[in-house]
Design a protein around this motif. Structure first.
Motif, PDB file in Angstrom:
ATOM      1  N   PRO A   1       0.702  -1.163  -0.073  1.00 51.16           N
ATOM      2  CA  PRO A   1       0.010   0.004  -0.177  1.00 51.16           C
ATOM      3  C   PRO A   1       0.833   1.387  -0.088  1.00 51.16           C
ATOM      4  O   PRO A   1       0.681   2.316  -0.882  1.00 51.16           O
ATOM      5  N   LEU A   2       1.923   1.412   0.957  1.00 50.66           N
ATOM      6  CA  LEU A   2       2.689   2.448   0.954  1.00 50.66           C
ATOM      7  C   LEU A   2       3.367   2.810  -0.418  1.00 50.66           C
ATOM      8  O   LEU A   2       3.810   3.793  -1.001  1.00 50.66           O
ATOM      9  N   LEU A   3       4.034   1.722  -1.021  1.00 50.77           N
ATOM     10  CA  LEU A   3       4.835   1.611  -2.281  1.00 50.77           C
ATOM     11  C   LEU A   3       3.770   1.945  -3.595  1.00 50.77           C
ATOM     12  O   LEU A   3       4.210   2.887  -4.391  1.00 50.77           O
TER      13      LEU A   3
ATOM     14  N   ASP B   1      -3.934  -8.791  15.004  1.00 51.59           N
ATOM     15  CA  ASP B   1      -4.492  -7.492  14.166  1.00 51.59           C
ATOM     16  C   ASP B   1      -4.068  -6.230  14.564  1.00 51.59           C
ATOM     17  O   ASP B   1      -4.195  -5.185  13.766  1.00 51.59           O
ATOM     18  N   HIS B   2      -4.041  -6.088  15.943  1.00 47.90           N
ATOM     19  CA  HIS B   2      -3.487  -5.001  16.786  1.00 47.90           C
ATOM     20  C   HIS B   2      -2.213  -4.337  16.117  1.00 47.90           C
ATOM     21  O   HIS B   2      -2.137  -3.373  15.758  1.00 47.90           O
ATOM     22  N   ILE B   3      -1.125  -5.387  15.880  1.00 45.53           N
ATOM     23  CA  ILE B   3       0.037  -4.973  15.439  1.00 45.53           C
ATOM     24  C   ILE B   3       0.216  -4.467  13.997  1.00 45.53           C
ATOM     25  O   ILE B   3       0.610  -3.520  13.599  1.00 45.53           O
TER      26      ILE B   3
ATOM     27  N   ARG C   1      -0.044  -0.549   9.889  1.00 43.88           N
ATOM     28  CA  ARG C   1      -0.504   0.156   8.571  1.00 43.88           C
ATOM     29  C   ARG C   1      -0.722   1.707   8.813  1.00 43.88           C
ATOM     30  O   ARG C   1      -0.642   2.523   8.067  1.00 43.88           O
ATOM     31  N   THR C   2      -0.963   2.011  10.193  1.00 46.12           N
ATOM     32  CA  THR C   2      -1.337   3.410  10.405  1.00 46.12           C
ATOM     33  C   THR C   2       0.285   4.178  10.373  1.00 46.12           C
ATOM     34  O   THR C   2       0.198   5.149   9.697  1.00 46.12           O
ATOM     35  N   PHE C   3       1.179   3.545  10.738  1.00 48.53           N
ATOM     36  CA  PHE C   3       2.663   4.199  10.751  1.00 48.53           C
ATOM     37  C   PHE C   3       2.868   4.246   9.185  1.00 48.53           C
ATOM     38  O   PHE C   3       3.123   5.460   8.663  1.00 48.53           O
TER      39      PHE C   3
ATOM     40  N   ARG D   1       3.926   3.475  20.578  1.00 48.42           N
ATOM     41  CA  ARG D   1       3.268   2.137  20.828  1.00 48.42           C
ATOM     42  C   ARG D   1       3.884   0.777  20.569  1.00 48.42           C
ATOM     43  O   ARG D   1       3.937  -0.078  21.224  1.00 48.42           O
ATOM     44  N   LEU D   2       4.341   0.943  19.142  1.00 49.75           N
ATOM     45  CA  LEU D   2       4.950  -0.129  18.608  1.00 49.75           C
ATOM     46  C   LEU D   2       6.355  -0.604  19.350  1.00 49.75           C
ATOM     47  O   LEU D   2       6.444  -1.907  19.711  1.00 49.75           O
ATOM     48  N   THR D   3       7.025   0.382  19.884  1.00 48.39           N
ATOM     49  CA  THR D   3       8.075   0.123  20.491  1.00 48.39           C
ATOM     50  C   THR D   3       7.663  -0.548  21.969  1.00 48.39           C
ATOM     51  O   THR D   3       8.589  -1.706  22.251  1.00 48.39           O
ATOM     52  N   ALA D   4       6.684  -0.357  22.393  1.00 53.36           N
ATOM     53  CA  ALA D   4       6.457  -0.831  23.555  1.00 53.36           C
ATOM     54  C   ALA D   4       5.897  -2.119  23.573  1.00 53.36           C
ATOM     55  O   ALA D   4       6.156  -2.983  24.341  1.00 53.36           O
ATOM     56  N   VAL D   5       5.069  -2.655  22.499  1.00 57.12           N
ATOM     57  CA  VAL D   5       4.470  -3.777  22.197  1.00 57.12           C
ATOM     58  C   VAL D   5       5.844  -4.698  22.035  1.00 57.12           C
ATOM     59  O   VAL D   5       5.834  -5.883  22.444  1.00 57.12           O
ATOM     60  N   MET D   6       6.725  -4.367  21.194  1.00 59.18           N
ATOM     61  CA  MET D   6       7.715  -5.157  20.854  1.00 59.18           C
ATOM     62  C   MET D   6       8.706  -5.317  22.154  1.00 59.18           C
ATOM     63  O   MET D   6       9.241  -6.557  21.910  1.00 59.18           O
ATOM     64  N   SER D   7       8.887  -4.675  22.847  1.00 53.37           N
ATOM     65  CA  SER D   7       9.583  -4.525  24.035  1.00 53.37           C
ATOM     66  C   SER D   7       9.118  -5.807  24.937  1.00 53.37           C
ATOM     67  O   SER D   7       9.617  -6.581  25.479  1.00 53.37           O
TER      68      SER D   7
END
Length: 363
Positions: free
Chosen positions: A82-84, A191-193, A198-200, A250-256
């Motif tokens: 989608p981004l490309l 789905d959350h990640i 996708r938002t990013f 938020r992604l950093t927190a989830v991945m941590s």
């Protein structure tokens, strides 16, 4: 924008060969990793008290370096299309944009292949959250996840560390199996990640040439043996917008959380099933922190791999502190919904998460 087939072919051609093993040794290693993955599943679920929400199995694939490359090219393509497409539309409106797109796609494909060849010799295992299946690399049901174990890299590291190979293989499987358990037991997590990513990507507002130049900068440093310019910041940090910084936090927190939880489980289960776990952990931590020289360190920064190392450390401290305070069942409330995931600030201050979710103050 990216010639994906060329990226895969370039990476497969440039990736370094794995350690030398005989055909019989290779067959035995693959069989042992599969056995360890099965055994690790029971150990991890018993320790974490997490139960799969579905009986649908999540595939475990033992792959070589080219197999890892093919899987990741497919994953990147599915996630980034989608981004490309958005960037391609913007470029096509420019004079000569179609020609630039054709040429640029091949150039970027080669350079992305160079980056993948660099990474393909470093990954021991990987839970692929977004894994489109193929004939040789089946994905989970409904394009669900799959677990990859990169056999030559595991063998290479166990030899470098001079540790017991059977113990090391099980130890690695404990970490990777924890990721498989996380997603199997928490149906909304994938789905959350994906939604956050996708938002990013949808918030990307950068000239295509600028973004591609960052990729080329990293790839050219590999070819030329020089540290990349701006080595103190990652590719993501160099191009992100203010809105993306919020998503990235938020992604950093989830991945941590996910990486730290896997390390915590690996250490918690290890003493019971991996006799030499203390030696393995000590040697592996030194290797993880050291890198392989100035160029390697610069590339890790540019690609954001140093941030991943912090995720292991900070996330493990968060999990340990919460479990010490409220027990494993209390910690597992983290998986209730996106609202109970820790924030980036709470990863650094576990007591704040305990207070928010449990209504008590740690300590």
């Amino acid at each position: 924008m990216v010639d994906w087939k060329l990226a895969a072919a370039t990476a497969a051609r440039l990736v370094r060969p794995g350690p030398e093993v005989t055909r019989d040794e290779a067959r035995d290693i693959v069989a042992e990793l599969r056995r360890h993955a099965t055994a690790a599943e029971e150990h991890v679920r018993g320790f974490t008290r997490m139960v799969a929400a579905s009986d649908t199995p999540v595939p475990v694939l033992v792959v070589d370096r080219p197999g890892w490359i093919r899987a990741n090219v497919a994953g990147f393509r599915a996630l980034l299309t989608p981004l490309l497409d958005k960037m391609s539309d913007r470029r096509s409106s420019l004079p000569g944009g179609a020609v630039l797109g054709t040429v640029g796609g091949k150039v970027t494909g080669v350079e992305l292949g160079m980056l993948l060849s660099f990474l393909a010799s470093r990954v021991l295992g990987q839970y692929e959250t977004f894994a489109p299946g193929s004939e040789d690399l089946p994905g989970g049901a409904g394009n669900g996840g799959r677990l990859l174990l990169v056999a030559p890299n595991i063998v290479q590291v166990e030899r470098e560390l001079e540790v017991d190979p059977h113990d090391f293989r099980l130890w690695v499987c404990l970490h990777e199996e924890t990721h498989r358990t996380q997603f199997a037991a928490v149906p909304w997590l994938r789905d959350h990640i994906e939604g956050e990513i996708r938002t990013f990507l949808s918030e990307t507002d950068v000239d295509p040439a600028t973004l591609l130049e960052r990729v080329r900068e990293a790839a050219q440093s590999l070819a030329g043996g020089r540290p990349p310019e701006g080595e103190g910041r990652s590719i993501v940090e160099l191009v992100q917008t203010p809105a993306q910084r919020e998503v990235l936090a938020r992604l950093t927190a989830v991945m941590s959380l996910l990486e730290g939880h896997a390390d915590y489980v690996m250490d918690g289960v290890g003493p019971q099933v991996v006799p030499s776990v203390a030696e393995i952990r000590e040697k592996f931590q030194k290797r993880r922190a050291s890198g392989a020289g100035r160029l390697d360190a610069a590339l890790r920064k540019l690609l954001g791999l140093d941030a991943k190392l912090r995720q292991y450390r900070d996330g493990e401290r968060f999990v340990r502190a919460v479990v010490d305070e409220v027990g494993m069942d209390g910690f597992n409330r983290v998986w209730t919904s996106p609202n109970t995931l820790p924030t980036k600030a709470e990863i650094a201050k576990p007591a704040d998460w305990v207070a928010r979710v449990h209504g008590t103050t740690a300590g």
